[in-house]
Write an enzyme that holds these catalytic residues in place. Structure first.
Site, short mmCIF file in Angstrom:
data_model
loop_
_atom_site.label_atom_id
_atom_site.label_comp_id
_atom_site.label_asym_id
_atom_site.label_seq_id
_atom_site.Cartn_x
_atom_site.Cartn_y
_atom_site.Cartn_z
N ASP A 28 0.99 -1.17 0.04
CA ASP A 28 -0.02 0.01 -0.14
C ASP A 28 0.94 1.26 -0.21
O ASP A 28 1.79 1.45 0.72
CB ASP A 28 -0.76 0.09 1.31
CG ASP A 28 -2.13 0.97 1.27
OD1 ASP A 28 -1.70 2.23 0.87
OD2 ASP A 28 -3.21 0.60 1.20
N ILE A 29 0.57 2.37 -0.83
CA ILE A 29 1.43 3.41 -1.04
C ILE A 29 1.20 4.28 0.07
O ILE A 29 2.09 5.23 0.38
CB ILE A 29 1.15 4.03 -2.18
CG1 ILE A 29 2.20 4.81 -2.97
CG2 ILE A 29 -0.26 4.91 -2.32
CD1 ILE A 29 3.51 4.02 -3.18
N GLU A 87 -12.48 3.65 -1.32
CA GLU A 87 -11.59 4.44 -2.14
C GLU A 87 -11.50 4.16 -3.36
O GLU A 87 -11.64 4.69 -4.41
CB GLU A 87 -10.20 4.75 -1.23
CG GLU A 87 -9.33 5.80 -1.94
CD GLU A 87 -7.98 6.09 -1.43
OE1 GLU A 87 -7.91 5.65 -0.08
OE2 GLU A 87 -6.82 5.78 -1.96
N HIS A 92 -10.15 -5.23 -2.75
CA HIS A 92 -8.75 -5.50 -2.32
C HIS A 92 -9.02 -5.87 -0.49
O HIS A 92 -9.75 -5.57 -0.11
CB HIS A 92 -7.98 -4.63 -2.37
CG HIS A 92 -8.47 -3.22 -1.81
ND1 HIS A 92 -9.41 -2.50 -2.89
CD2 HIS A 92 -8.50 -2.41 -0.84
CE1 HIS A 92 -9.91 -1.25 -2.09
NE2 HIS A 92 -9.19 -1.15 -1.13
N HIS A 94 -6.59 -5.62 2.76
CA HIS A 94 -5.59 -5.15 3.37
C HIS A 94 -4.95 -6.23 4.15
O HIS A 94 -5.80 -6.73 5.29
CB HIS A 94 -6.12 -3.74 4.37
CG HIS A 94 -6.45 -2.75 3.51
ND1 HIS A 94 -5.71 -1.63 3.15
CD2 HIS A 94 -7.86 -2.29 3.09
CE1 HIS A 94 -6.64 -0.72 2.59
NE2 HIS A 94 -7.75 -1.24 2.48
P1 5GP Z 1 -9.87 1.36 0.53
O1 5GP Z 1 -10.50 1.57 -0.77
O2 5GP Z 1 -9.83 0.24 1.06
O3 5GP Z 1 -10.48 2.31 1.52
O4 5GP Z 1 -8.50 2.14 0.51
C1 5GP Z 1 -7.73 1.80 -0.75
C2 5GP Z 1 -6.17 1.70 -0.53
O5 5GP Z 1 -5.54 1.80 -1.78
C3 5GP Z 1 -5.57 2.81 0.46
O6 5GP Z 1 -5.06 2.33 1.48
C4 5GP Z 1 -4.59 3.43 -0.60
O7 5GP Z 1 -3.42 3.87 0.12
C5 5GP Z 1 -4.40 2.47 -1.47
N1 5GP Z 1 -3.84 3.11 -2.66
C6 5GP Z 1 -4.80 3.76 -3.55
N2 5GP Z 1 -4.09 4.14 -4.67
C7 5GP Z 1 -2.96 3.36 -4.60
C8 5GP Z 1 -1.92 3.31 -5.62
O8 5GP Z 1 -1.92 3.83 -6.76
N3 5GP Z 1 -0.93 2.55 -5.27
C9 5GP Z 1 -0.79 1.74 -4.07
N4 5GP Z 1 0.20 0.83 -3.81
N5 5GP Z 1 -1.84 1.89 -3.26
C10 5GP Z 1 -2.78 2.80 -3.52
#
Ligand code: 5GP
Length: 129
Positions: A28-29, A87, A92, A94
């Site tokens: 995760d970035i 987001e 995905h 975590h």
């Molecule tokens: P969620 O959708 O589960 O709320 O969060 C999405 C996750 O994807 C976040 O923790 C965010 O940091 C990660 N994320 C979003 N865009 C990117 C990206 O371009 N590269 C990587 N490696 N992680 C990403």
């Protein structure tokens, strides 16, 4: 195409951990802790629980393999698993190496790591696969 599909294709760079025919894992970035990994299906599906049983089972078993490697590579009590998807509309999981349950609070400020730190973390998890 989702941002994660672009990562799988190699159009957007990532710190890759592993891949199989149907699954992909990368750092995760915006990590909550060192070694925060995202595990995704290669097929674009928004909601994790829309995956057919066989694909969900395949993804979960892949996540297990990654979590075992994370636990060896990153000092932690255990590896926690969470699914949010608020987001990025590409399913995905975590995987978060935890010292305590506070490490699973998504409202925590995210870590800022250098490129070198990301590279070293990815390498140490990969070595333990
Ligand atoms: P969620 O959708 O589960 O709320 O969060 C999405 C996750 O994807 C976040 O923790 C965010 O940091 C990660 N994320 C979003 N865009 C990117 C990206 O371009 N590269 C990587 N490696 N992680 C990403």
């Amino acid at each position: 195409m989702t941002i994660f599909s672009k990562i799988i294709k190699g159009d957007i760079p990532c710190y890759k951990i592993a891949e199989t025919e149907n699954c992909f894992a990368f750092l995760d970035i915006n990590p909550m802790v060192r070694g925060h990994v995202l595990v995704i299906p290669k097929r674009e599906v928004d909601y994790l629980f829309d995956l057919p049983d066989s694909e969900l089972a395949d993804l979960q078993l892949f996540a297990k393999r990654i979590a075992i490697a994370q636990k060896k590579a990153i000092p932690c009590q255990r590896v926690g698993q969470a699914v949010l998807g608020m987001e990025v509309p590409h399913a995905h999981i975590h995987l978060i190496p935890m010292q305590s349950e506070k490490d699973m609070l998504f409202s925590n400020p995210k870590l800022k790591l250098t490129e070198q730190e990301f590279l070293e973390i990815a390498e140490s998890v990969r070595k333990n696969l």
